[in-house]
Enzyme design. Structure first.
Site, mmCIF file in Angstrom:
data_model
loop_
_atom_site.group_PDB
_atom_site.id
_atom_site.type_symbol
_atom_site.label_atom_id
_atom_site.label_comp_id
_atom_site.label_asym_id
_atom_site.label_seq_id
_atom_site.Cartn_x
_atom_site.Cartn_y
_atom_site.Cartn_z
ATOM 1 N N ASN A 1 0.808 -1.075 -0.122
ATOM 2 C CA ASN A 1 0.041 -0.020 -0.058
ATOM 3 C C ASN A 1 0.859 1.368 -0.131
ATOM 4 O O ASN A 1 2.120 1.246 -0.016
ATOM 5 C CB ASN A 1 -1.137 -0.139 1.080
ATOM 6 C CG ASN A 1 -0.121 -0.020 2.500
ATOM 7 O OD1 ASN A 1 0.763 0.950 2.697
ATOM 8 N ND2 ASN A 1 -0.360 -1.174 3.373
ATOM 9 N N LYS B 1 -12.997 -0.573 16.753
ATOM 10 C CA LYS B 1 -11.622 -0.930 16.860
ATOM 11 C C LYS B 1 -11.148 -0.992 18.134
ATOM 12 O O LYS B 1 -10.370 -2.109 18.647
ATOM 13 C CB LYS B 1 -10.761 -0.293 15.869
ATOM 14 C CG LYS B 1 -10.719 -0.998 14.527
ATOM 15 C CD LYS B 1 -9.888 -0.081 13.515
ATOM 16 C CE LYS B 1 -10.603 -0.527 12.065
ATOM 17 N NZ LYS B 1 -10.072 0.386 11.129
ATOM 18 N N ASP C 1 -3.949 -6.412 5.156
ATOM 19 C CA ASP C 1 -4.939 -7.526 5.815
ATOM 20 C C ASP C 1 -4.879 -8.806 5.261
ATOM 21 O O ASP C 1 -5.163 -9.674 6.062
ATOM 22 C CB ASP C 1 -6.517 -6.854 5.415
ATOM 23 C CG ASP C 1 -6.734 -5.509 6.206
ATOM 24 O OD1 ASP C 1 -5.959 -5.350 7.192
ATOM 25 O OD2 ASP C 1 -7.491 -4.824 5.687
ATOM 26 N N LYS D 1 8.964 -16.816 -10.673
ATOM 27 C CA LYS D 1 8.207 -15.618 -11.335
ATOM 28 C C LYS D 1 6.733 -16.230 -11.926
ATOM 29 O O LYS D 1 7.069 -17.117 -12.694
ATOM 30 C CB LYS D 1 8.950 -14.771 -12.340
ATOM 31 C CG LYS D 1 8.316 -13.456 -12.634
ATOM 32 C CD LYS D 1 9.227 -12.989 -13.706
ATOM 33 C CE LYS D 1 8.310 -11.646 -14.258
ATOM 34 N NZ LYS D 1 8.843 -11.169 -15.426
ATOM 35 N N PRO E 1 -2.007 -11.929 10.230
ATOM 36 C CA PRO E 1 -2.280 -11.888 11.831
ATOM 37 C C PRO E 1 -2.357 -10.464 12.218
ATOM 38 O O PRO E 1 -1.749 -9.566 11.546
ATOM 39 C CB PRO E 1 -1.104 -12.486 12.550
ATOM 40 C CG PRO E 1 -0.174 -12.222 11.366
ATOM 41 C CD PRO E 1 -0.765 -12.506 9.986
ATOM 42 N N ASP E 2 -3.422 -10.165 12.914
ATOM 43 C CA ASP E 2 -3.519 -8.679 13.582
ATOM 44 C C ASP E 2 -2.494 -8.418 14.593
ATOM 45 O O ASP E 2 -2.648 -8.952 15.854
ATOM 46 C CB ASP E 2 -5.054 -8.465 14.028
ATOM 47 C CG ASP E 2 -5.274 -7.066 14.257
ATOM 48 O OD1 ASP E 2 -4.359 -6.360 14.857
ATOM 49 O OD2 ASP E 2 -6.473 -6.612 14.038
ATOM 50 N N ILE E 3 -1.690 -7.640 14.198
ATOM 51 C CA ILE E 3 -0.397 -7.358 15.079
ATOM 52 C C ILE E 3 -0.733 -6.878 16.553
ATOM 53 O O ILE E 3 -0.652 -7.348 17.417
ATOM 54 C CB ILE E 3 1.012 -6.909 14.412
ATOM 55 C CG1 ILE E 3 1.214 -7.430 13.134
ATOM 56 C CG2 ILE E 3 1.883 -6.377 15.284
ATOM 57 C CD1 ILE E 3 2.028 -6.689 12.102
ATOM 58 N N PHE F 1 -3.948 2.702 15.305
ATOM 59 C CA PHE F 1 -4.390 3.919 14.550
ATOM 60 C C PHE F 1 -5.636 3.415 14.020
ATOM 61 O O PHE F 1 -5.671 2.213 13.602
ATOM 62 C CB PHE F 1 -3.483 4.156 13.721
ATOM 63 C CG PHE F 1 -2.314 5.141 14.167
ATOM 64 C CD1 PHE F 1 -2.604 6.594 13.484
ATOM 65 C CD2 PHE F 1 -1.512 5.028 14.846
ATOM 66 C CE1 PHE F 1 -1.803 7.724 14.127
ATOM 67 C CE2 PHE F 1 -0.635 5.911 15.406
ATOM 68 C CZ PHE F 1 -0.692 7.222 15.054
HETATM 69 O O1 C5P Z 1 -8.311 -3.053 11.208
HETATM 70 P P1 C5P Z 1 -7.212 -2.040 10.780
HETATM 71 O O2 C5P Z 1 -6.111 -2.341 9.805
HETATM 72 O O3 C5P Z 1 -8.112 -0.694 10.229
HETATM 73 O O4 C5P Z 1 -6.605 -1.342 12.186
HETATM 74 C C1 C5P Z 1 -5.534 -0.388 12.179
HETATM 75 C C2 C5P Z 1 -4.781 -0.415 13.440
HETATM 76 O O5 C5P Z 1 -4.505 -1.994 13.472
HETATM 77 C C3 C5P Z 1 -3.492 0.128 13.186
HETATM 78 O O6 C5P Z 1 -2.884 0.447 14.265
HETATM 79 C C4 C5P Z 1 -2.524 -0.937 12.660
HETATM 80 O O7 C5P Z 1 -1.190 -0.799 12.775
HETATM 81 C C5 C5P Z 1 -3.114 -2.288 13.326
HETATM 82 N N1 C5P Z 1 -2.851 -3.531 12.481
HETATM 83 C C6 C5P Z 1 -2.234 -4.313 12.872
HETATM 84 N N2 C5P Z 1 -1.880 -5.636 12.166
HETATM 85 C C7 C5P Z 1 -2.713 -5.944 11.396
HETATM 86 C C8 C5P Z 1 -3.774 -4.872 10.995
HETATM 87 C C9 C5P Z 1 -3.931 -3.605 11.580
HETATM 88 O O8 C5P Z 1 -1.306 -4.307 13.901
HETATM 89 N N3 C5P Z 1 -2.931 -7.045 10.557
#
Ligand code: C5P
Length: 401
Positions: free
Chosen positions: A210, A338, A279, A289, A306-308, A324
C-alpha cells in the site's frame, strides 16, 4: 540531530571575537533542520558582517529595534513569539549584564524580555572577565531565572590568555541546543513502534502493498526518543531515514512484523501500531516468477494476516497499547469499534478521505479516543502532531499506573 528539524531558533550574536564562529554555528543549525533567524547587536557587526549570516541562514538579519521596514516585515514581538528557542552565541559579559538587569536597550535584549521561549547563552569572554565577581553573580542570577548557560570552555583564548571563558565549539553548541528539546516524559520507558507498509510476496519479484509513507510512525518514534524513551522502530519498507537514537528493525511482511513485535515484548511499556499492515497475503509464494498465461482473468488466493496490535494487546503482560484507525467515513464510530475489538488502551483516528491530510501528506489531524475520553488534535505537521501525541500517550500511560 533530528530534534532540531523545523525548530525555529533565534540566534543572537553579541560583540566578541568568537562571533566569527557564529557563521559555522548558523550553518550547522540549518544543516540540522532548524529555521534560523539571526539577531545581531551593533557591536557584533564589528566582528562579522550581517551579509555572511544572511547568506548562511537564508533569512534577513535583524539588527535594529527602531527600523520601521524590518519591524514591518517581522517585528520584535513577532520574533519573540516565533522563536521555539533563543540561543545567544557568543554571549559577551556586557550582554549577560544587560540581560541580568532586565534591560531592553537593543533588539536582542528586547526580544529576550518579550519571549516565552527558553533562552540559552554560550558565554565567550576573556578569562579574567569571566572570573570577575560581577559576571559570576550575573551568571548565577540568569541560571536562577531558568536561562541555560552552555559552557564556557577552558583553554587558549584569542587574547593569548588561558583559562575559562572560551565559547564552546559550534558542534557542541548545536548538540546542547538539540538537548533542550527533550521533554523527559518517557525517560526509562521502552516503546515498540510499528510503521510503514508491509509487502506480501506473490513470487520472487512481485508483492501486494500500500501507499503508506511511514512518516507518521517515524515522527512518533522521533518524538518518543526526544521524550527520553528507548525506542524499537519496527518498519516496513519506506524511503525515509530512521530517527536518531532509535533501534530500527527492518521487516517486509506482516508475519515478520509480528515476530519482531513479539520479540522482547515483556520489556515493552508502550506499543504503538502506526503501520499500515496488509490485511491479506497470498496463500502461497510461488517459487519462480509467475508467468503471464493466455487467460484474461487471473485468480489470486489470499489468506488473512495476523492482527499484530490485537495480538500484542492480548498478550500477558500487556503493554499499554495504542492503535490507529484510518477511516474514510463514520470515523469515530469505526475507531471506537476497533478500540474494543482489538483490546486497545487508546486509538488515534484520522479521516483519510481528505487529500490534504493523512496517508502520503506531511500533515495530519486526528481524534484520540480512550475508554473515558475523546480529544481532537487539529491539523498540524506530522512532526508537531507526533510531539503532542507522545505527550498525551505518556500522560495517559502514567495515569494507568
Ligand atoms: O483493522 P485496521 O487495519 O483498520 O486497524 C488499524 C490498526 O491496527 C493500526 O494501528 C494498525 O497498525 C493495526 N494493525 C495491525 N495488524 C494488522 C492490521 C492492522 O497491527 N494485521
Amino acid at each position: 540531530m533530528q530534534r532540531l528539524t523545523n525548530k525555529q531558533v533565534v540566534l543572537g550574536i553579541s560583540g566578541g571575537i568568537a562571533a566569527y564562529k557564529s557563521a559555522e554555528l548558523t550553518r550547522l543549525l540549518k544543516g540540522a533542520g532548524a529555521d534560523v533567524r539571526v539577531v545581531m547587536t551593533p557591536s557584533a557587526t564589528e566582528f562579522i558582517t550581517p551579509l555572511t549570516l544572511q547568506a548562511l541562514s537564508g533569512n534577513p538579519v535583524h539588527q535594529h529595534l527602531l527600523d520601521t521596514e524590518a519591524e514591518a516585515a517581522m517585528g520584535h514581538i513577532e520574533l519573540a513569539k516565533w522563536a521555539d528557542l533563543i540561543l545567544i552565541a557568543p554571549a559577551s559579559a556586557n550582554l549577560m549584564a544587560r540581560l541580568t538587569a532586565g534591560q531592553g536597550d537593543d533588539l536582542l535584549t528586547t526580544i529576550c524580555l518579550a519571549t516565552e521561549a527558553p533562552i540559552c547563552l554560550a558565554p565567550a569572554m576573556n578569562q579574567a572577565m569571566w572570573k570577575d565577581s560581577g559576571t559570576q553573580e550575573n551568571a548565577e542570577k540568569l541560571i536562577s531565572r531558568g536561562i541555560k548557560l552552555f559552557g564556557p570552555g577552558v583553554g587558549e583564548q584569542a587574547c593569548g590568555d588561558t583559562g575559562p571563558g572560551r565559547m564552546l565549539e559550534p558542534e557542541e553548541i548545536v548538540q546542547e541546543t538539540a538537548n533542550q528539546f527533550e521533554t523527559g516524559s518517557l525517560t526509562g520507558k521502552t516503546l515498540f513502534i510499528t510503521a510503514g507498509p508491509t509487502r506480501e510476496a506473490m513470487d520472487p519479484v512481485r508483492y501486494i502493498s500500500n501507499h503508506s509513507s511511514g512518516k507518521m510512525g517515524y515522527a512518533i518514534a522521533e518524538a518518543a526518543a526526544e521524550a527520553g524513551a528507548s525506542v524499537k522502530l519496527i518498519s516496513g519498507p519506506v524511503n525515509i531515514k530512521a530517527p536518531e537514537r532509535t533501534q530500527l528493525i527492518k521487516v517486509e511482511s506482516a508475519e515478520e512484523m509480528l515476530s519482531a513485535s513479539l520479540e522482547g515484548l515483556e520489556n515493552c511499556d508502550i506499543f504503538i501500531a502506526a503501520a499500515a499492515v496488509a490485511d491479506y497475503r497470498p496463500t502461497a509464494v510461488a517459487e519462480h516468477k509467475i508467468k503471464k498465461g493466455t487467460e484474461e482473468i487471473m485468480e489470486l488466493h489470499l489468506v488473512k494476516n495476523p492482527d499484530i496490535v490485537a495480538t500484542v494487546a492480548g498478550s500477558s503482560p500487556k503493554p499499554y497499547t495504542v492503535g490507529f484507525a484510518a477511516e474514510t467515513k463514520d470515523v469515530l464510530n469505526y475507531a471506537r469499534g476497533k478500540l474494543e475489538r482489538k483490546g486497545l488502551d487508546l486509538i488515534i483516528a484520522n479521516d483519510v478521505s481528505r487529500s490534504d491530510i493523512g496517508f502520503n501528506s506531511d500533515e495530519n489531524a486526528v481524534t484520540v479516543i480512550s475508554q473515558q475520553d475523546t480529544l481532537e488534535l487539529p491539523q498540524a505537521s506530522k512532526r508537531q502532531l507526533a510531539g503532542s501525541l507522545i505527550e498525551l500517550i505518556a500522560a495517559q500511560y502514567k495515569a494507568t499506573k
